[in-house]
Write a protein that holds these residues in place. Structure first.
Motif, PDB file in Angstrom:
ATOM      1  N   UNK A  62      45.451  46.436  44.173  1.00  0.00           N
ATOM      2  CA  UNK A  62      45.508  47.893  44.320  1.00  0.00           C
ATOM      3  C   UNK A  62      44.186  48.525  43.900  1.00  0.00           C
ATOM      4  N   UNK A  63      43.613  48.006  42.826  1.00  0.00           N
ATOM      5  CA  UNK A  63      42.330  48.533  42.373  1.00  0.00           C
ATOM      6  C   UNK A  63      41.236  48.344  43.407  1.00  0.00           C
ATOM      7  N   UNK A  64      41.215  47.176  44.053  1.00  0.00           N
ATOM      8  CA  UNK A  64      40.232  46.916  45.104  1.00  0.00           C
ATOM      9  C   UNK A  64      40.409  47.876  46.271  1.00  0.00           C
ATOM     10  N   UNK A  65      41.657  48.156  46.638  1.00  0.00           N
ATOM     11  CA  UNK A  65      41.910  49.086  47.735  1.00  0.00           C
ATOM     12  C   UNK A  65      41.479  50.503  47.373  1.00  0.00           C
ATOM     13  N   UNK A  69      38.848  52.686  49.514  1.00  0.00           N
ATOM     14  CA  UNK A  69      39.150  54.020  50.035  1.00  0.00           C
ATOM     15  C   UNK A  69      38.109  55.018  49.543  1.00  0.00           C
ATOM     16  N   UNK A  70      37.714  54.900  48.293  1.00  0.00           N
ATOM     17  CA  UNK A  70      36.731  55.822  47.726  1.00  0.00           C
ATOM     18  C   UNK A  70      35.359  55.693  48.360  1.00  0.00           C
ATOM     19  N   UNK A  84      35.315  46.975  47.906  1.00  0.00           N
ATOM     20  CA  UNK A  84      36.341  47.108  46.869  1.00  0.00           C
ATOM     21  C   UNK A  84      36.636  45.786  46.192  1.00  0.00           C
ATOM     22  N   UNK A  85      36.688  44.726  46.966  1.00  0.00           N
ATOM     23  CA  UNK A  85      36.961  43.394  46.428  1.00  0.00           C
ATOM     24  C   UNK A  85      35.860  42.958  45.468  1.00  0.00           C
ATOM     25  N   UNK A  86      34.607  43.207  45.856  1.00  0.00           N
ATOM     26  CA  UNK A  86      33.471  42.773  45.044  1.00  0.00           C
ATOM     27  C   UNK A  86      33.251  43.669  43.829  1.00  0.00           C
ATOM     28  N   UNK A  87      33.725  44.901  43.904  1.00  0.00           N
ATOM     29  CA  UNK A  87      33.481  45.864  42.827  1.00  0.00           C
ATOM     30  C   UNK A  87      34.638  45.968  41.846  1.00  0.00           C
ATOM     31  N   UNK A  88      35.759  45.321  42.149  1.00  0.00           N
ATOM     32  CA  UNK A  88      36.964  45.481  41.327  1.00  0.00           C
ATOM     33  C   UNK A  88      36.752  45.015  39.897  1.00  0.00           C
ATOM     34  N   UNK A 148      43.934  39.702  45.220  1.00  0.00           N
ATOM     35  CA  UNK A 148      42.578  39.781  45.762  1.00  0.00           C
ATOM     36  C   UNK A 148      42.179  38.498  46.477  1.00  0.00           C
ATOM     37  N   UNK A 149      42.693  37.356  46.025  1.00  0.00           N
ATOM     38  CA  UNK A 149      42.388  36.102  46.706  1.00  0.00           C
ATOM     39  C   UNK A 149      42.928  36.102  48.133  1.00  0.00           C
ATOM     40  N   UNK A 150      44.078  36.746  48.329  1.00  0.00           N
ATOM     41  CA  UNK A 150      44.641  36.839  49.673  1.00  0.00           C
ATOM     42  C   UNK A 150      43.852  37.839  50.524  1.00  0.00           C
ATOM     43  N   UNK A 151      43.360  38.899  49.895  1.00  0.00           N
ATOM     44  CA  UNK A 151      42.517  39.853  50.618  1.00  0.00           C
ATOM     45  C   UNK A 151      41.238  39.165  51.073  1.00  0.00           C
ATOM     46  N   UNK A 152      40.667  38.330  50.222  1.00  0.00           N
ATOM     47  CA  UNK A 152      39.479  37.560  50.602  1.00  0.00           C
ATOM     48  C   UNK A 152      39.767  36.733  51.851  1.00  0.00           C
ATOM     49  N   UNK A 153      40.888  36.036  51.860  1.00  0.00           N
ATOM     50  CA  UNK A 153      41.261  35.232  53.017  1.00  0.00           C
ATOM     51  C   UNK A 153      41.491  36.108  54.248  1.00  0.00           C
TER      52      UNK A 153
END
Length: 229
Positions: A62-65, A69-70, A84-88, A148-153
């Protein structure tokens, strides 16, 4: 009835043929479910993440999303999702990428903050597909949550967006990422089960070494093939 081609890796195609798997029926059902989820994502306001409640999304996901969005203005794209993924902060995806010799710092430079961004108001088609693929990857790995690992995939698998393209160009191919995520999760669970709660951070840090050892045989085989070629 319209025909849609489905491309499979050689080894999977051989297995499907050998087992006489009913490809059309399975694909129709899977595509029907995915189409519904993608439509639901596209209809969701990116600022409202309550739609993820049923997916058991992790706080880091959720934090990555939120960061994605921001960063956006108008549509939230896959480059925003990668940002978002890299900055979380310290999610599992960030621990997996270095084990694949991916330069995380270079990736961050490729998707920097956008000064003056007003926030995303909708998901792009590619971002919606990447989020759906993240859910598919979680289900395929037998997980009852989306992290986040699933978002990466999901980003790596999604073929058209800039986020996935940046990851693949950096060396994060689908098979290696999937194997690294699986190794990291199994290694972390093993370490956590045998580590006192006060040493959980040390256990998580040790996952990188475990993943590297798990991937070593694959790297050696690839090197041998390249030398033969």
């Amino acid at each position: 009835m319209p025909k849609i081609n489905v491309y499979l890796p050689d080894d999977l195609a051989e297995t499907v043929r050998a087992l006489n798997v009913p490809v059309s029926a399975i694909c129709q059902r899977a595509l029907e479910q995915s189409a519904r989820r993608v439509a639901a994502i596209r209809a969701t306001d990116p600022a409202d993440l309550s739609a993820l409640d049923g997916a058991r999304a992790t706080d880091r996901f959720r934090g990555a999303l939120r960061l994605a969005v921001g960063r956006a203005t108008g549509e939230v794209g896959t480059s925003d999702l990668l940002h978002g993924l890299l900055s979380e902060g310290d999610n599992l995806a960030l621990r997996v990428l270095p084990t694949l010799d991916v330069d995380v710092a270079a990736l961050r430079r490729a998707v920097p903050e956008r000064p003056g961004a007003t926030g995303g108001s909708s998901w792009s088609a590619e971002a919606a597909s990447a989020l759906e693929l993240a859910v598919v990857e979680a289900l395929g790995l037998g997980h009852n949550y989306v992290g986040c690992e699933h978002l990466l995939l999901g980003l790596v698998v999604e073929p058209d967006g800039g986020g996935g393209r940046a990851l693949r160009e950096a060396g994060a191919d689908v098979r290696s990422v999937r194997r690294a995520v699986t190794a990291a999760l199994s290694g972390y669970e093993q370490l956590r089960a045998n580590t006192p709660a006060t040493d959980q951070d040390a256990a998580l840090a040790a996952v990188t070494g475990l993943v590297r050892r798990e991937l070593a045989p694959l790297v050696e085989r690839i090197s041998r093939l390249e030398q033969r070629g």
